[in-house]
Scaffold this active site. Structure first.
Site, PDB file in Angstrom:
ATOM      1  N   ASP A   1      -1.931  -1.321  -4.100  1.00  0.00           N
ATOM      2  CA  ASP A   1      -2.123   0.081  -4.626  1.00  0.00           C
ATOM      3  C   ASP A   1      -1.042   0.975  -4.642  1.00  0.00           C
ATOM      4  O   ASP A   1      -0.605   1.216  -3.544  1.00  0.00           O
ATOM      5  CB  ASP A   1      -3.246   0.446  -3.458  1.00  0.00           C
ATOM      6  CG  ASP A   1      -3.756   1.951  -3.605  1.00  0.00           C
ATOM      7  OD1 ASP A   1      -3.438   2.664  -4.593  1.00  0.00           O
ATOM      8  OD2 ASP A   1      -4.718   2.484  -2.970  1.00  0.00           O
TER       9      ASP A   1
ATOM     10  N   HIS B   1     -12.138   0.572  -4.443  1.00  0.00           N
ATOM     11  CA  HIS B   1     -11.286  -0.098  -5.536  1.00  0.00           C
ATOM     12  C   HIS B   1     -11.903  -1.438  -6.043  1.00  0.00           C
ATOM     13  O   HIS B   1     -12.743  -1.999  -5.304  1.00  0.00           O
ATOM     14  CB  HIS B   1      -9.830  -0.324  -4.953  1.00  0.00           C
ATOM     15  CG  HIS B   1      -8.955   0.687  -4.536  1.00  0.00           C
ATOM     16  ND1 HIS B   1      -7.887   1.137  -4.870  1.00  0.00           N
ATOM     17  CD2 HIS B   1      -9.174   1.584  -3.364  1.00  0.00           C
ATOM     18  CE1 HIS B   1      -7.343   2.174  -4.370  1.00  0.00           C
ATOM     19  NE2 HIS B   1      -8.235   2.343  -3.576  1.00  0.00           N
TER      20      HIS B   1
ATOM     21  N   TYR C   1       0.793  -1.136   0.179  1.00  0.00           N
ATOM     22  CA  TYR C   1       0.076   0.076  -0.068  1.00  0.00           C
ATOM     23  C   TYR C   1       0.857   1.258   0.054  1.00  0.00           C
ATOM     24  O   TYR C   1       1.509   1.573   1.003  1.00  0.00           O
ATOM     25  CB  TYR C   1      -0.849   0.083   1.205  1.00  0.00           C
ATOM     26  CG  TYR C   1      -1.833   1.001   1.365  1.00  0.00           C
ATOM     27  CD1 TYR C   1      -2.778   1.747   0.296  1.00  0.00           C
ATOM     28  CD2 TYR C   1      -2.101   1.774   2.433  1.00  0.00           C
ATOM     29  CE1 TYR C   1      -3.504   2.787   0.147  1.00  0.00           C
ATOM     30  CE2 TYR C   1      -2.865   2.756   2.672  1.00  0.00           C
ATOM     31  CZ  TYR C   1      -3.638   3.266   1.567  1.00  0.00           C
ATOM     32  OH  TYR C   1      -4.570   4.377   1.401  1.00  0.00           O
TER      33      TYR C   1
END
EC number: 3.1.11.2
Length: 279
Positions: free
Chosen positions: A158, A258, A115
């Site tokens: 991500d 997402h 992340y």
């Protein structure tokens, strides 16, 4: 092997949707980001009941990463070497690390769930932190592939970067004005590719976004971003035989902002005919 990555935006709020997706789509390994919980709060029972082992790293109600796998995981690692930390107002190299990276080896594949920091704004300390974080990730990747060129390495998650203009559908993102599209961020993403990684999804899925803001009807207007990736070393990329972006997971009740990104791997050179390929 079917490998997926998904910023779930709270695993506790969406556990039924997440586990249902993993089972229905026959996912072998699922990398998750923004689980937003401590280990003792993670809904482990639902994953285990569906046949998944889970390794996770969460510190509080922010950030957090996890990997769920049908097969046992080995070489579990929290954080990559040189990963910087962050604390607003803190100066120096000893800032506390956030829960942003976890790795495990499954079936010979080294999988990272990442992340990447958001950056917030171009003049925010979090933006400098983001660039330092990506620089450290690039060094780790380059060093790893230099010493282990045959490693099937996957950096998933991500990345909070739109590498090209085609990855941007949200009109509020403007190069030179907002994060995610600034030249230094795009250069940092390119540095990962130059270190020996490839975008394993775009060659098979030439269009589509992976994130839509909850506000301003971004999803109905398809004003999204492609910021979720499965980047792989040459041995990993060469094994990819299918890919998909599951846009429909943005629909329905209380979705994440997402959607899952998935690849199919033919690791032994023999395609699995027991289930359909994804494209």
């Amino acid at each position: 092997m079917r490998l997926a990555t998904w910023n779930v935006n709270s695993v506790r709020a969406r556990v039924d949707r997440i586990v249902g997706f993993a089972v229905n789509e026959d996912i072998d390994v699922l990398a998750m980001q923004e689980i937003k919980c401590k280990p003792e709060q993670f809904p482990l029972e639902q994953f285990e009941a569906a046949g998944y082992h889970v390794e996770l790293h969460g510190l509080n109600q922010w950030n957090g990463v996890a990997i769920a796998s049908r097969e046992p995981m080995t070489e579990v690692e929290v954080g990559f070497p040189g990963m910087p930390g962050f604390l607003k107002g803190h100066e120096g190299p000893d800032a506390p690390q956030e829960a942003r990276a976890i790795a495990a080896t499954v079936g010979g594949v080294r999988v990272w769930s990442l992340y990447v920091p958001n950056g917030r704004s171009l003049d925010d300390p979090h933006y400098a932190y983001k660039l330092h974080w990506l620089e450290a990730l690039e060094r780790y990747t380059r060093d790893t592939l230099r010493t282990r060129p045959d490693l099937a390495l996957a950096l998933t998650g991500d990345f909070n970067i739109c590498p090209t203009p085609d990855d941007v559908g949200d009109p509020t993102l403007v190069e030179g004005v907002t994060t995610h599209v600034s030249p230094p961020e795009r250069a940092a993403f390119q540095a990962l590719l130059d270190a020996g990684l490839a975008d394993t999804v775009r060659p098979l899925v030439p269009t589509g976004f992976t994130y839509w803001d909850y506000k301003q009807l971004r999803f109905p207007r398809n004003e999204g971003l492609r910021i979720d990736f499965i980047l792989g070393s040459a041995p990993f990329a060469d094994a990819v035989v299918g890919a998909a972006i599951h846009r429909d997971q943005r629909k329905g009740e209380a979705p994440s902002d997402h959607v899952p990104v998935v690849v199919d791997l033919d690791l032994d050179g023999t395609e699995d005919d027991d289930r359909p390929m994804i494209f």
